[in-house]
Write an enzyme that holds these catalytic residues in place. Structure first.
Site, PDB file in Angstrom:
ATOM      1  N   THR A 183       0.878  -1.260  -0.045  1.00  0.00           N
ATOM      2  CA  THR A 183      -0.192   0.147   0.068  1.00  0.00           C
ATOM      3  C   THR A 183       0.836   1.352   0.026  1.00  0.00           C
ATOM      4  OG1 THR A 183      -1.586  -1.143   1.433  1.00  0.00           O
ATOM      5  CG2 THR A 183      -2.065   1.057   1.126  1.00  0.00           C
TER       6      THR A 183
ATOM      7  N   ARG B 246       7.731  -3.029   2.651  1.00  0.00           N
ATOM      8  CA  ARG B 246       7.923  -3.216   4.015  1.00  0.00           C
ATOM      9  C   ARG B 246       8.174  -4.558   4.362  1.00  0.00           C
ATOM     10  NH1 ARG B 246       3.415   0.799   6.578  1.00  0.00           N
ATOM     11  NH2 ARG B 246       3.700   2.299   4.925  1.00  0.00           N
TER      12      ARG B 246
ATOM     13  N   SER C 121       6.748   3.400   8.465  1.00  0.00           N
ATOM     14  CA  SER C 121       5.672   4.144   8.759  1.00  0.00           C
ATOM     15  C   SER C 121       5.174   3.772  10.344  1.00  0.00           C
ATOM     16  CB  SER C 121       4.448   4.226   7.830  1.00  0.00           C
ATOM     17  OG  SER C 121       3.498   4.834   8.259  1.00  0.00           O
ATOM     18  N   HIS C 122       3.891   3.462  10.413  1.00  0.00           N
ATOM     19  CA  HIS C 122       3.235   3.068  11.800  1.00  0.00           C
ATOM     20  C   HIS C 122       3.731   1.860  12.127  1.00  0.00           C
ATOM     21  CE1 HIS C 122       0.937   1.255   8.857  1.00  0.00           C
ATOM     22  NE2 HIS C 122       0.337   0.415   9.541  1.00  0.00           N
TER      23      HIS C 122
ATOM     24  N   LYS D 240       9.996   3.719   1.037  1.00  0.00           N
ATOM     25  CA  LYS D 240       8.974   4.311   0.307  1.00  0.00           C
ATOM     26  C   LYS D 240       9.900   5.391  -0.883  1.00  0.00           C
ATOM     27  CE  LYS D 240       5.458   5.368   3.963  1.00  0.00           C
ATOM     28  NZ  LYS D 240       4.748   6.567   4.592  1.00  0.00           N
TER      29      LYS D 240
ATOM     30  N   ASP E 145       2.238   9.361  13.505  1.00  0.00           N
ATOM     31  CA  ASP E 145       2.909   8.034  13.758  1.00  0.00           C
ATOM     32  C   ASP E 145       4.488   8.273  13.547  1.00  0.00           C
ATOM     33  OD1 ASP E 145       2.866   8.934  11.005  1.00  0.00           O
ATOM     34  OD2 ASP E 145       2.387   6.699  10.538  1.00  0.00           O
TER      35      ASP E 145
ATOM     36  N   ASP F 247       6.591   8.460  11.056  1.00  0.00           N
ATOM     37  CA  ASP F 247       6.867   8.987   9.889  1.00  0.00           C
ATOM     38  C   ASP F 247       6.103  10.358   9.642  1.00  0.00           C
ATOM     39  OD1 ASP F 247       4.795   7.497   8.868  1.00  0.00           O
ATOM     40  OD2 ASP F 247       5.508   7.823   6.833  1.00  0.00           O
TER      41      ASP F 247
ATOM     42  N   ASP G 174       2.560  10.969   9.190  1.00  0.00           N
ATOM     43  CA  ASP G 174       1.788  11.335   8.237  1.00  0.00           C
ATOM     44  C   ASP G 174       0.342  11.068   8.910  1.00  0.00           C
ATOM     45  OD1 ASP G 174       2.464   8.717   8.033  1.00  0.00           O
ATOM     46  OD2 ASP G 174       2.362   8.486   5.774  1.00  0.00           O
ATOM     47  N   ARG G 175       0.377  10.116   9.985  1.00  0.00           N
ATOM     48  CA  ARG G 175      -0.737   9.901  10.599  1.00  0.00           C
ATOM     49  C   ARG G 175      -1.020  10.715  11.816  1.00  0.00           C
ATOM     50  NH1 ARG G 175      -2.261   3.742  10.422  1.00  0.00           N
ATOM     51  NH2 ARG G 175      -1.359   3.210   8.343  1.00  0.00           N
TER      52      ARG G 175
ATOM     53  N   GLU H  77      -9.569   6.329   6.894  1.00  0.00           N
ATOM     54  CA  GLU H  77      -9.984   5.910   8.097  1.00  0.00           C
ATOM     55  C   GLU H  77      -8.882   5.527   9.049  1.00  0.00           C
ATOM     56  OE1 GLU H  77      -9.239   2.913   9.168  1.00  0.00           O
ATOM     57  OE2 GLU H  77      -8.483   2.632   6.995  1.00  0.00           O
ATOM     58  N   SER H  78      -7.591   5.459   8.467  1.00  0.00           N
ATOM     59  CA  SER H  78      -6.435   4.808   9.115  1.00  0.00           C
ATOM     60  C   SER H  78      -5.597   6.008   9.738  1.00  0.00           C
ATOM     61  CB  SER H  78      -5.552   4.060   8.166  1.00  0.00           C
ATOM     62  OG  SER H  78      -5.265   4.664   7.179  1.00  0.00           O
TER      63      SER H  78
ATOM     64  N   LYS I 166      -0.248  12.555   3.180  1.00  0.00           N
ATOM     65  CA  LYS I 166      -0.936  12.848   4.318  1.00  0.00           C
ATOM     66  C   LYS I 166      -0.174  13.370   5.471  1.00  0.00           C
ATOM     67  CE  LYS I 166      -1.117   8.165   5.884  1.00  0.00           C
ATOM     68  NZ  LYS I 166      -0.764   7.106   4.993  1.00  0.00           N
TER      69      LYS I 166
ATOM     70  N   ARG J  38      -8.748  -6.889   7.373  1.00  0.00           N
ATOM     71  CA  ARG J  38      -9.663  -5.770   7.937  1.00  0.00           C
ATOM     72  C   ARG J  38     -11.229  -5.494   8.005  1.00  0.00           C
ATOM     73  NH1 ARG J  38      -4.973  -3.186   9.549  1.00  0.00           N
ATOM     74  NH2 ARG J  38      -3.354  -2.322   8.028  1.00  0.00           N
TER      75      ARG J  38
HETATM   76  C1  VG1 Z   1      -2.777   1.090   5.548  1.00  0.00           C
HETATM   77  C2  VG1 Z   1      -4.236   2.094   5.773  1.00  0.00           C
HETATM   78  C3  VG1 Z   1      -4.007   2.881   4.720  1.00  0.00           C
HETATM   79  C4  VG1 Z   1      -2.693   3.701   4.608  1.00  0.00           C
HETATM   80  C5  VG1 Z   1      -1.694   2.684   4.530  1.00  0.00           C
HETATM   81  C6  VG1 Z   1      -0.229   3.456   4.738  1.00  0.00           C
HETATM   82  O1  VG1 Z   1      -2.851   0.247   4.533  1.00  0.00           O
HETATM   83  O2  VG1 Z   1      -5.178   1.045   5.824  1.00  0.00           O
HETATM   84  O3  VG1 Z   1      -5.084   3.672   4.691  1.00  0.00           O
HETATM   85  O4  VG1 Z   1      -2.669   4.506   3.708  1.00  0.00           O
HETATM   86  O5  VG1 Z   1      -1.501   1.975   5.781  1.00  0.00           O
HETATM   87  O6  VG1 Z   1      -0.076   4.409   5.950  1.00  0.00           O
HETATM   88  P1  VG1 Z   1      -3.043  -1.232   4.606  1.00  0.00           P
HETATM   89  O7  VG1 Z   1      -3.086  -1.829   3.136  1.00  0.00           O
HETATM   90  O8  VG1 Z   1      -2.588  -1.947   5.555  1.00  0.00           O
HETATM   91  O9  VG1 Z   1      -4.710  -1.223   5.012  1.00  0.00           O
HETATM   92  V1  VG1 Z   1       1.502   4.840   6.471  1.00  0.00           V
HETATM   93  O10 VG1 Z   1       0.865   5.807   7.613  1.00  0.00           O
HETATM   94  O11 VG1 Z   1       1.707   3.373   7.131  1.00  0.00           O
HETATM   95  O12 VG1 Z   1       2.346   5.120   5.212  1.00  0.00           O
HETATM   96 CO    CO Z   2       3.028   6.751   8.580  1.00  0.00          CO
END
Ligand code: VG1
Ligand code: CO
Length: 551
Positions: free
Chosen positions: A21, A25, A122-123, A135, A286, A288, A290-291, A374-375, A386, A506
């Site tokens: 996504t 990772r 990321s998170h 990324k 988070d 990095d 962005d959240r 939503e995340s 974001k 999910r």
């Molecule tokens: C998750 C979230 C998605 C977000 C992505 C990257 O993806 O659901 O909304 O854009 O993480 O966020 P997935 O495929 O695991 O549902 V970040 O802050 O990790 O770059």
């Molecule tokens: Co992030």
């Protein structure tokens, strides 16, 4: 430094370098223990770029930085050496190699770079036993689109060598410029470009007045990279009290915490904001940056409502939107709270697949300015990512302009628009074969589900989400199964594209209520939740019906 000694190193492909996504990772150990794992991926990105006849790397700028997690420094040095060997004209590095994802987006845009690497998962947790990730963002500052990531993957399957300038140790700690062969290395300030774009959107003086009036907030950096940004912007520029930023030092393993700002993984902030005498406002980002997670006094602001409130109030409270919002977008599973605001404003609300990369084209075309997921992802077209801090500054602007508390702002919103009760249930680290089996069985059942009665409610529509990009007309498929019920509720399910172990399933639940706006979410969604478990036959595939995480 003298002319580099460029080496061509033979390598053989790894079969699993498909970016998910958002970026590639894996467990940190995968990058550490497999020779050439990082190099193969990086060279595959470079080869994707070199394959474009319009690109001549010697005339291009590349940016590299990361969220400070374990391996950040080492991988940074590896990429620098490879970027020199591949002949980039200039390489930009933020001081100490630390940069947030939104700040990197700003750097790429402001400095007209060809792209940038952000070293982050990321998170996801960090450290030697945690996760690492890479990324790649393209020249509009946004995550590489699917056509680009697909090409990286294809090239990674046949890679036979990479280029490197060897084990040089690049100086990245102080702002400076130096030349290595034909490549200029510029170590830059990690705040400046980002600050420029944020100052175009917000009235910093107005927010500073809010803090002068005694407004108290807490910002939790979760030991990721945003702590240094929050200190710079909130405490130094906007005058928030010293100590506003907590867990602000960047750490290799984020102090052992899971740097995902949600109600479960950040119980630290939940406890602080739900206590008597809590500050007026609370936020976390988070690793990095962005959240974002937002709190008013003893009140959690769900991300789907946060983006709806910001959009509703933008033209009145945020100078960058004084002429209005052209359009908005949300990922498909995200709550429809934003749709109701868009309808009221008479603007379009686009529905995209999960992942920020799908918003970029809409923003570039001027079709939308504000987006949300939503995340805990919220952002706008000042950049193409974001942006956790943007969400915080948006709320501070709304609070300062209206003179109301975050709680009153959210309650007013719900009483005008009604409330989408919303929850996401995750089943983490599940058996991948079983999860795939569940999806393929469900897909076969989709055509027969319309009209079926589910515990007293009829399924009015059941389909698989498919997206046609309104700008490029690119088609993107298999983005989740949707079940719409007679009362407008939705059950959605999809598999995560960011996990690093097994499959993560999910399930997203949404139920609208026009009048009862102050009920407990879990209680309100109890019925819908058990309908989802029955419909998806969770126990049949996974034994238990209990999710491992509810956010
Ligand atoms: C998750 C979230 C998605 C977000 C992505 C990257 O993806 O659901 O909304 O854009 O993480 O966020 P997935 O495929 O695991 O549902 V970040 O802050 O990790 O770059
Ligand atoms: Co992030």
């Amino acid at each position: 430094m003298s002319a580099p000694n460029i080496k061509k190193v033979p390598t053989s492909p790894y079969k699993d370098q498909h970016p998910g996504t958002s970026g590639l990772r894996k467990k940190t150990r995968v990058f550490m223990d497999n020779p050439g794992y990082t190099e193969n991926f990086i060279q595959s990105v470079f080869n994707t770029l070199i394959g474009d006849p319009d690109i001549d790397l010697s005339r291009e700028i590349l940016a590299i930085g990361g969220d400070g997690r374990y391996l950040n420094h080492e991988v940074m040095q590896t990429i620098l050496s490879m970027a020199v060997a591949n002949g980039f004209g200039e390489i930009l590095i933020p001081r100490r190699g630390l940069i947030s994802t939104p700040a990197m987006s700003a750097v790429i845009r402001q400095r007209k770079a060809l792209g940038g690497f952000i070293l982050t998962a990321s998170h996801n947790p960090g450290g030697k036993e945690g996760d690492f990730g890479i990324k790649y963002n393209v020249s509009n500052g946004g995550p590489a689109p699917e056509t680009f990531t697909q090409r990286i993957y294809e090239l990674s399957l046949s890679i036979d060598h990479y280029l490197t300038a060897g084990d040089l140790e690049f100086q990245i700690n102080d702002e400076t410029e130096y030349q290595i062969g034909s490549t200029k290395i510029s170590v830059i300030d990690p705040f400046a470009d980002y600050q420029t774009v944020l100052e175009e959107v917000f009235d910093f003086n107005k927010i500073a007045d809010l803090f002068k009036s005694g407004f108290r907030m807490i910002f939790d950096g979760m030991h990721g990279v945003t702590g240094i940004y929050a200190k710079h912007f909130l405490e130094h520029l906007l005058g928030a009290a010293e100590g506003t930023v907590v867990r602000g030092e960047s750490m290799l393993d984020f102090g052992g915490i899971h740097p995902d700002p949600n109600l479960v993984y950040n119980s630290f902030l939940v406890d602080k904001m739900m206590a008597e005498g809590a500050p007026d406002f609370g936020a976390a980002n988070d690793a990095d940056g962005d959240r974002n997670m937002i709190f008013g006094y003893k009140l959690f602001v769900p991300p789907g409502d946060s983006v709806a409130v910001i959009t509703d109030m933008a033209s009145r409270c945020i100078p960058g939107f004084k002429d209005g919002v052209a359009g908005v977008a949300r990922s498909m599973p995200t709550s429809t709270a934003l749709d109701r605001v868009a309808k009221n404003l008479g603007i379009e609300c686009f529905e995209t697949p999960t992942g920020w990369k799908f918003f970029g084209n809409l923003m570039d075309a001027g079709l939308c300015n504000i987006c949300g997921e939503e995340s805990f992802g919220t952002g706008a077209d000042h950049i193409r990512e974001k942006d956790g801090l943007w969400a915080v500054l948006s709320w501070l602007s709304i609070i300062s302009e209206t003179g109301k508390s975050a709680r009153d702002i959210l309650m007013d919103h719900w009483s005008r628009y009604g409330r989408s009760y919303y929850e996401r249930h995750d089943y983490e680290e599940m058996d991948s074969d079983k999860a795939n089996q569940m999806f393929s069985d469900l897909k076969k059942k989709l055509p027969g589900l319309k009209g079926v009665n589910l515990s007293g409610q009829e399924i009015t529509r059941a389909d698989e989400f498919r997206y046609v990009d309104p700008v490029t007309k690119d088609v993107s498929e298999h983005h989740g199964l949707r079940f719409f019920l007679a009362d407008g509720s939705r059950i959605i399910t999809r598999l995560s594209g960011t996990g690093t172990k097994g499959a993560t399933l999910r399930i997203y639940l949404e139920q609208f209520d026009a009048e009862n706006i102050d009920q407990d979410t879990t209680t309100m969604l109890k019925g819908l939740s058990s309908m989802a478990i029955n419909l998806l036959e969770i126990p049949k595939y996974f034994g238990s019906s209990k999710p491992s995480l509810i956010t």
